[in-house]
Write a protein that holds these residues in place. Sequence first.
Motif, mmCIF file in Angstrom:
data_model
loop_
_atom_site.group_PDB
_atom_site.id
_atom_site.type_symbol
_atom_site.label_atom_id
_atom_site.label_comp_id
_atom_site.label_asym_id
_atom_site.label_seq_id
_atom_site.Cartn_x
_atom_site.Cartn_y
_atom_site.Cartn_z
ATOM 1 N N ASP A 108 52.552 30.234 57.732
ATOM 2 C CA ASP A 108 53.438 31.496 58.192
ATOM 3 C C ASP A 108 53.110 32.131 58.313
ATOM 4 N N GLU A 109 53.064 33.317 58.829
ATOM 5 C CA GLU A 109 53.044 34.878 59.265
ATOM 6 C C GLU A 109 54.261 35.485 58.403
ATOM 7 N N GLY A 110 55.018 35.182 57.849
ATOM 8 C CA GLY A 110 55.988 36.287 57.220
ATOM 9 C C GLY A 110 55.442 36.193 55.400
ATOM 10 N N ASN A 111 54.875 35.269 55.438
ATOM 11 C CA ASN A 111 54.435 34.199 54.337
ATOM 12 C C ASN A 111 52.889 35.428 53.721
ATOM 13 N N ILE A 112 52.541 35.165 54.540
ATOM 14 C CA ILE A 112 51.158 35.659 53.777
ATOM 15 C C ILE A 112 51.392 36.842 54.149
ATOM 16 N N ILE A 113 51.975 38.021 55.295
ATOM 17 C CA ILE A 113 52.084 39.288 54.777
ATOM 18 C C ILE A 113 52.447 39.854 53.197
ATOM 19 N N GLY A 114 53.654 38.857 53.538
ATOM 20 C CA GLY A 114 54.265 39.829 52.608
ATOM 21 C C GLY A 114 53.960 40.137 51.440
ATOM 22 N N ILE A 115 53.085 39.934 51.056
ATOM 23 C CA ILE A 115 52.193 40.368 49.661
ATOM 24 C C ILE A 115 50.218 40.518 49.330
ATOM 25 N N ASN A 116 50.353 42.133 49.526
ATOM 26 C CA ASN A 116 48.348 41.922 49.389
ATOM 27 C C ASN A 116 48.479 41.165 48.200
ATOM 28 N N TRP A 117 47.612 39.968 47.941
ATOM 29 C CA TRP A 117 46.973 40.129 46.835
ATOM 30 C C TRP A 117 45.529 40.830 46.519
ATOM 31 N N SER A 118 45.344 41.238 47.288
ATOM 32 C CA SER A 118 44.095 41.724 47.179
ATOM 33 C C SER A 118 44.426 43.121 45.825
ATOM 34 N N GLU A 119 45.859 43.637 45.625
ATOM 35 C CA GLU A 119 45.523 44.615 44.465
ATOM 36 C C GLU A 119 45.949 43.889 42.952
ATOM 37 N N TRP A 120 45.720 42.671 42.959
ATOM 38 C CA TRP A 120 46.036 42.439 41.686
ATOM 39 C C TRP A 120 44.753 41.511 41.576
ATOM 40 N N PRO A 121 43.011 41.879 41.410
ATOM 41 C CA PRO A 121 42.219 41.798 41.022
ATOM 42 C C PRO A 121 41.980 40.692 39.728
ATOM 43 N N GLU A 122 42.851 41.102 38.838
ATOM 44 C CA GLU A 122 42.458 40.349 37.889
ATOM 45 C C GLU A 122 42.911 38.841 37.609
ATOM 46 N N ILE A 123 44.199 38.594 38.545
ATOM 47 C CA ILE A 123 43.865 37.475 38.964
ATOM 48 C C ILE A 123 42.572 36.229 39.094
ATOM 49 N N PRO A 124 41.979 35.487 38.706
ATOM 50 C CA PRO A 124 41.195 34.451 39.549
ATOM 51 C C PRO A 124 41.065 34.102 40.618
ATOM 52 N N ALA A 125 41.749 33.758 41.036
ATOM 53 C CA ALA A 125 42.414 33.221 42.649
ATOM 54 C C ALA A 125 41.553 34.156 43.139
ATOM 55 N N VAL A 126 41.930 35.027 43.177
ATOM 56 C CA VAL A 126 42.102 36.578 44.323
ATOM 57 C C VAL A 126 40.510 37.330 43.943
ATOM 58 N N LYS A 127 40.232 37.272 42.718
ATOM 59 C CA LYS A 127 38.779 37.379 42.314
ATOM 60 C C LYS A 127 37.948 36.933 42.600
ATOM 61 N N ASN A 128 37.937 35.188 43.378
ATOM 62 C CA ASN A 128 36.727 34.841 43.556
ATOM 63 C C ASN A 128 37.718 34.544 44.863
ATOM 64 N N GLN A 129 37.872 35.250 45.340
ATOM 65 C CA GLN A 129 38.460 34.462 46.795
ATOM 66 C C GLN A 129 39.036 32.473 47.181
ATOM 67 N N HIS A 130 39.597 32.964 46.537
ATOM 68 C CA HIS A 130 40.388 31.441 46.401
ATOM 69 C C HIS A 130 41.897 31.585 47.204
ATOM 70 N N ILE A 131 42.239 32.076 47.725
ATOM 71 C CA ILE A 131 43.496 32.269 48.870
ATOM 72 C C ILE A 131 43.581 31.235 50.046
ATOM 73 N N TYR A 132 44.588 30.104 49.965
ATOM 74 C CA TYR A 132 44.045 29.614 51.165
ATOM 75 C C TYR A 132 45.515 29.160 52.462
ATOM 76 N N GLN A 133 45.475 29.284 53.062
ATOM 77 C CA GLN A 133 46.368 28.887 53.521
ATOM 78 C C GLN A 133 46.377 27.858 54.299
ATOM 79 N N LEU A 134 47.667 26.654 54.540
ATOM 80 C CA LEU A 134 47.926 25.879 55.024
ATOM 81 C C LEU A 134 48.554 25.267 55.670
ATOM 82 N N ASN A 135 49.338 24.323 57.002
ATOM 83 C CA ASN A 135 49.985 23.770 57.682
ATOM 84 C C ASN A 135 50.892 23.704 57.022
ATOM 85 N N ALA A 136 52.548 24.258 56.904
ATOM 86 C CA ALA A 136 53.772 23.803 56.667
ATOM 87 C C ALA A 136 54.264 22.197 57.271
ATOM 88 N N ASP A 137 53.613 22.692 58.171
ATOM 89 C CA ASP A 137 54.958 20.454 58.227
ATOM 90 C C ASP A 137 53.875 20.163 57.710
#
Length: 258
Positions: A205-234
Motif C-alpha cells: 500500500d503506497e501510504g504504508n511503503i512511503i511512510g518510513i524510509n528504512w534506508s535511514e536505519w542501515p544497522e537493521i540486517p533487513a535494511v543492510k542486506n536489502q531484504h525489504i519486500y512488499q506483499l499483496n495485502a488482500d
Amino acid sequence: MSSFAAEPAKRIVALSPHSVEMLYAIGAGDSIVATTEYADFPEAALNIPRIGGYHGVQIERILELEPDLVVVWASGNKLEDIQRIKELGFKVFDSNPKTLEAVADELEALGELTGNQAQAKQAADDYRAKLVQLRNDNFAKPEVKVFYQLWSTPLRTVAKNSWIQQIISVCHGDNVFVDAASDYPQVSLETVVLKHPQVILQSQDEGNIIGINWSEWPEIPAVKNQHIYQLNADLLHRAAPRALLGVEALCDALDKAR
C-alpha cells in the motif's frame, strides 16, 4: 428442525470481501444480491450492489432485498447491525475464520447452506491439501527473524493471535513482536532496530511503503542486506481461499533472506 436444514439459499447478502470470495469458490457467487465495499474478487464481484462497509450497512436495503441468507462478519461488521439483522428474522451465518484451517471448514459450511456441497467439499479438500503441503515444505527451513509492517504512521505490526502470524508460522518465520501484549500493537522505530529483523515485510500500500524510509536505519540486517519486500495485502489479510497465495508469497520472501 435445525436452522440450517431449510431450502438452499438462493438470495444471499454477503457482508465481507472474504465471504464473497468463498461463495464464488463454491459456485454460489451468482446468488449474491448485495455486498460491502472492497469485495473485489473475483472480477464478477465488482458488479454486485454495495450496501455498506466498515462504517455500517444499510439495514433498509437488506429488508428490500429479502435475502434468504445473510453472511455476516463478527470482526468486521458493527455488532448492532448484526443484532438488528437477527432481530428482523433473517437467517444469519457468521463467517469469521480465525485460523487458516477454518477457511476450509467455512467453505463446507457455506456449501451446506447453498446446496453446493460437492463443489464446496472439493474446494475445501484442495485447500487443506495445499496448506499441509506448504507446512511440510517449510517447517524444516531455518527460522528467519521477521518484522511485519502492518502500517507506517503510526508504526503497527502483528503479534501472536493475528491472522498474519499464522502465515508467518507456516513459513517458519520468527516474528520479532510475536509476544506483544495486543494482536496489532503499535511499536517504535527504536524497538524495531533493537530487534534486528532479517526481513521487513510491508503490505503493498503506497501510504504504508512511503511512510518510513528504512534506508535511514542501515544497522537493521533487513535494511543492510536489502531484504525489504512488499506483499499483496488482500492475499495476506483476507481469510479466503486465496490466503494460500499469500502464504506462498510470504514464504518466498523469507526464502530470499535465508
